[in-house]
Design a protein around this motif. Structure first.
Motif, PDB file in Angstrom:
ATOM      1  N   SER A   1       0.833  -1.202   0.000  1.00  0.00           N
ATOM      2  CA  SER A   1       0.000   0.000   0.000  1.00  0.00           C
ATOM      3  C   SER A   1       0.868   1.253   0.000  1.00  0.00           C
ATOM      4  CB  SER A   1      -0.925   0.020   1.224  1.00  0.00           C
ATOM      5  OG  SER A   1      -1.803  -1.092   1.222  1.00  0.00           O
ATOM      6  N   GLU A   2       0.227   2.382  -0.275  1.00  0.00           N
ATOM      7  CA  GLU A   2       0.898   3.682  -0.234  1.00  0.00           C
ATOM      8  C   GLU A   2       0.060   4.638   0.612  1.00  0.00           C
ATOM      9  OE1 GLU A   2       1.422   5.131  -4.173  1.00  0.00           O
ATOM     10  OE2 GLU A   2       2.468   3.345  -4.880  1.00  0.00           O
ATOM     11  N   ILE A   3       0.757   5.398   1.466  1.00  0.00           N
ATOM     12  CA  ILE A   3       0.052   6.348   2.324  1.00  0.00           C
ATOM     13  C   ILE A   3       0.984   7.494   2.664  1.00  0.00           C
ATOM     14  CG2 ILE A   3       0.674   5.076   4.429  1.00  0.00           C
ATOM     15  CD1 ILE A   3      -2.065   5.955   5.595  1.00  0.00           C
ATOM     16  N   GLU A   4       0.445   8.729   2.712  1.00  0.00           N
ATOM     17  CA  GLU A   4       1.228   9.859   3.174  1.00  0.00           C
ATOM     18  C   GLU A   4       0.311  10.936   3.745  1.00  0.00           C
ATOM     19  OE1 GLU A   4       3.522  11.204  -0.195  1.00  0.00           O
ATOM     20  OE2 GLU A   4       2.058  12.760  -0.662  1.00  0.00           O
ATOM     21  N   PHE A   5       0.906  11.838   4.542  1.00  0.00           N
ATOM     22  CA  PHE A   5       0.194  12.946   5.184  1.00  0.00           C
ATOM     23  C   PHE A   5      -1.098  12.444   5.837  1.00  0.00           C
ATOM     24  CE2 PHE A   5      -2.274  17.080   4.920  1.00  0.00           C
ATOM     25  CZ  PHE A   5      -1.571  17.677   5.942  1.00  0.00           C
ATOM     26  N   SER A   6      -0.954  11.443   6.694  1.00  0.00           N
ATOM     27  CA  SER A   6      -2.131  10.807   7.294  1.00  0.00           C
ATOM     28  C   SER A   6      -1.830  10.362   8.717  1.00  0.00           C
ATOM     29  CB  SER A   6      -2.567   9.588   6.463  1.00  0.00           C
ATOM     30  OG  SER A   6      -3.034   9.982   5.191  1.00  0.00           O
ATOM     31  N   ILE A   7      -2.905  10.085   9.450  1.00  0.00           N
ATOM     32  CA  ILE A   7      -2.827   9.530  10.794  1.00  0.00           C
ATOM     33  C   ILE A   7      -3.591   8.214  10.798  1.00  0.00           C
ATOM     34  CG2 ILE A   7      -3.464   9.849  13.218  1.00  0.00           C
ATOM     35  CD1 ILE A   7      -3.416  12.878  12.716  1.00  0.00           C
ATOM     36  N   VAL A   8      -2.943   7.159  11.278  1.00  0.00           N
ATOM     37  CA  VAL A   8      -3.587   5.853  11.408  1.00  0.00           C
ATOM     38  C   VAL A   8      -3.526   5.455  12.880  1.00  0.00           C
ATOM     39  CG1 VAL A   8      -3.602   3.450  10.682  1.00  0.00           C
ATOM     40  CG2 VAL A   8      -2.867   5.222   9.071  1.00  0.00           C
ATOM     41  N   LEU A   9      -4.678   5.205  13.468  1.00  0.00           N
ATOM     42  CA  LEU A   9      -4.739   4.861  14.880  1.00  0.00           C
ATOM     43  C   LEU A   9      -4.440   3.382  15.099  1.00  0.00           C
ATOM     44  CD1 LEU A   9      -6.027   7.689  14.819  1.00  0.00           C
ATOM     45  CD2 LEU A   9      -7.625   6.921  16.563  1.00  0.00           C
ATOM     46  N   PRO A  10      -4.163   2.983  16.344  1.00  0.00           N
ATOM     47  CA  PRO A  10      -3.689   1.627  16.624  1.00  0.00           C
ATOM     48  C   PRO A  10      -4.635   0.520  16.158  1.00  0.00           C
ATOM     49  CG  PRO A  10      -3.295   3.029  18.516  1.00  0.00           C
ATOM     50  CD  PRO A  10      -4.127   3.834  17.558  1.00  0.00           C
ATOM     51  N   GLY A  11      -4.024  -0.610  15.796  1.00  0.00           N
ATOM     52  CA  GLY A  11      -4.763  -1.822  15.497  1.00  0.00           C
ATOM     53  C   GLY A  11      -5.393  -1.885  14.124  1.00  0.00           C
ATOM     54  N   SER A  12      -5.094  -0.938  13.238  1.00  0.00           N
ATOM     55  CA  SER A  12      -5.731  -0.913  11.918  1.00  0.00           C
ATOM     56  C   SER A  12      -4.872  -1.625  10.879  1.00  0.00           C
ATOM     57  CB  SER A  12      -5.986   0.531  11.479  1.00  0.00           C
ATOM     58  OG  SER A  12      -6.980   1.112  12.293  1.00  0.00           O
ATOM     59  N   SER A  13      -5.508  -2.017   9.780  1.00  0.00           N
ATOM     60  CA  SER A  13      -4.788  -2.679   8.691  1.00  0.00           C
ATOM     61  C   SER A  13      -5.144  -2.006   7.368  1.00  0.00           C
ATOM     62  CB  SER A  13      -5.122  -4.171   8.632  1.00  0.00           C
ATOM     63  OG  SER A  13      -6.505  -4.366   8.418  1.00  0.00           O
ATOM     64  N   ILE A  14      -4.129  -1.846   6.515  1.00  0.00           N
ATOM     65  CA  ILE A  14      -4.294  -1.302   5.172  1.00  0.00           C
ATOM     66  C   ILE A  14      -3.606  -2.276   4.230  1.00  0.00           C
ATOM     67  CG2 ILE A  14      -3.826   0.657   3.650  1.00  0.00           C
ATOM     68  CD1 ILE A  14      -3.676   2.416   6.161  1.00  0.00           C
ATOM     69  N   LEU A  15      -4.382  -2.928   3.414  1.00  0.00           N
ATOM     70  CA  LEU A  15      -3.863  -4.049   2.617  1.00  0.00           C
ATOM     71  C   LEU A  15      -4.163  -3.841   1.139  1.00  0.00           C
ATOM     72  CD1 LEU A  15      -5.218  -6.907   4.933  1.00  0.00           C
ATOM     73  CD2 LEU A  15      -2.997  -5.760   5.069  1.00  0.00           C
ATOM     74  N   GLY A  16      -3.105  -3.699   0.333  1.00  0.00           N
ATOM     75  CA  GLY A  16      -3.269  -3.639  -1.120  1.00  0.00           C
ATOM     76  C   GLY A  16      -3.993  -2.416  -1.625  1.00  0.00           C
ATOM     77  N   VAL A  17      -3.779  -1.269  -0.987  1.00  0.00           N
ATOM     78  CA  VAL A  17      -4.509  -0.060  -1.366  1.00  0.00           C
ATOM     79  C   VAL A  17      -3.534   1.011  -1.859  1.00  0.00           C
ATOM     80  CG1 VAL A  17      -6.016   1.790  -0.567  1.00  0.00           C
ATOM     81  CG2 VAL A  17      -6.296  -0.515   0.335  1.00  0.00           C
TER      82      VAL A  17
END
Length: 355
Positions: A301-317
């Motif tokens: 996956s790709e991510i920037e300029f973001s906040i991800v809180l605990p316990g989350s999953s980002i798969l193939g995005v």
């Protein structure tokens, strides 16, 4: 001197995050906003802190505890309904006694702390001292009018036609005189006891209300845009530190903090960025100004300029940016729909299609 921290309120501008979490506990650089305020108070040498709580009281109390982790002693004060900032002072009377105090809105963020402002208040002891800043949208805030000496001569609460661009920052310093003010004022048109009305009451009776225009960074983290901006600002100060495992196929560029137990494989992370403890990042690009909480999983996956809180999953995005993702969220790609063009074209038509 004591402190009164306001940590009630429903956080409507941060929904849906605040449907299940207190807005003051949304993390900035993987630390709740409220904790920055408590630490700023402790840095001033203030030890006794009253925290006004509402519907999210249990969550706030679980996170803060007795305050010892932040160098303070905490007393919790229950506000049954959000009836205004002055109402919070009213119900905190027994805790505050006759001591001077700083009132700090728990979802506000001030870079550099408040130590100098508290010292100035202690030195001059006005009835009240307000922190002000200039904003392009003063109608969204309480607006202050000053005389040539910087004393406050009048206040407007979210005026349609503001008489200036200096607005109240969510930190106030008060002497015990404010207690008479909050008892004397009446609810505003929106049914709340406004702190601006209480301060105006002090002004109208000739009491000294001083102000300081802050030069540093201030944000009310009440919406997603401001939350991301505060996260960006704090990450600018992050130091590079790798306390987890990073394989040889990965690249960390600039100031990247990797928490204990985190695993980075086949990924490129460009700082400033923060990867929380126990988080797995595999085959990903993590761009600048991104904080990933503890125990998350990111793959392909790709991510920037973001906040991800605990316990989350980002798969193939691909691709996520300028986002606030809550706790234990699952983000996965949707089903791919075959692309097609359906055309009815007349004779001699010329059509260009970008595929």
């Amino acid at each position: 001197m004591k402190a009164l921290v306001l940590a009630g309120g429903s956080g409507t501008r941060l929904r849906p995050i605040t449907h299940t979490s207190a807005k003051q506990l949304v993390p900035v650089a993987n630390k709740p906003v409220l904790f920055y305020g408590l630490e700023a108070i402790a840095d001033c040498g203030i030890e006794d802190v009253g925290i006004v709580v509402g519907d999210t009281a249990a969550e706030i109390m679980a996170a803060v505890g007795d305050g010892s982790a932040h160098g303070v002693r905490v007393t919790y004060i229950r506000q049954e309904q959000p009836l205004g900032l002055a109402h919070a002072v009213l119900i905190a009377r027994d805790f505050l006694g006759d001591e001077d105090f700083v009132m700090y809105l728990g979802d506000n963020f001030i870079v550099g702390g408040i130590g100098d402002h508290v010292a100035a208040f202690r030195a001059h002891r006005p009835a009240a001292q307000l922190l002000l800043t200039r904003v392009p949208n003063p109608s969204d805030f309480g607006v202050a009018e000053l005389d040539a000496r910087g004393r406050v001569t009048g206040l407007q609460e979210k005026p349609a036609v503001p008489r200036g661009d200096l607005v109240l920052v969510g930190v106030y310093l008060f002497s015990a005189a404010v207690h008479d003010a909050v008892r004397a004022i009446k609810p505003s048109g929106r049914g709340e006891l406004e702190i601006t009305d209480a301060i105006q009451w002090l002004i109208d009776r000739g009491m000294d209300v001083e102000s300081t225009v802050i030069d540093g960074y201030w944000k009310d983290t009440g919406n997603v845009t401001d939350m991301l901006e505060v996260n960006r600002s704090v990450l600018e100060t992050v130091e590079r530190g790798v306390h987890g495992d990073v394989d040889a196929a990965s690249e960390l560029v600039g100031r990247v903090s990797v928490g204990a137990g985190a695993r980075i494989t086949g990924s490129r992370i460009v700082g400033p960025a923060m990867i929380g403890p126990g988080t797995v990042v595999d085959g990903c690009y993590v761009g600048p100004f991104t904080s990933i909480g503890a125990d998350c999983v990111l793959r392909d996956s790709e991510i920037e300029f973001s906040i991800v809180l605990p316990g989350s999953s980002i798969l193939g995005v691909r691709r996520i940016e300028a986002s606030l993702i809550g706790r234990k969220v699952e983000v996965t790609p949707g089903q791919r729909t075959p692309a097609a063009h359906r055309l009815v074209l007349g004779d001699h038509s010329k059509v260009q299609i970008s595929s």
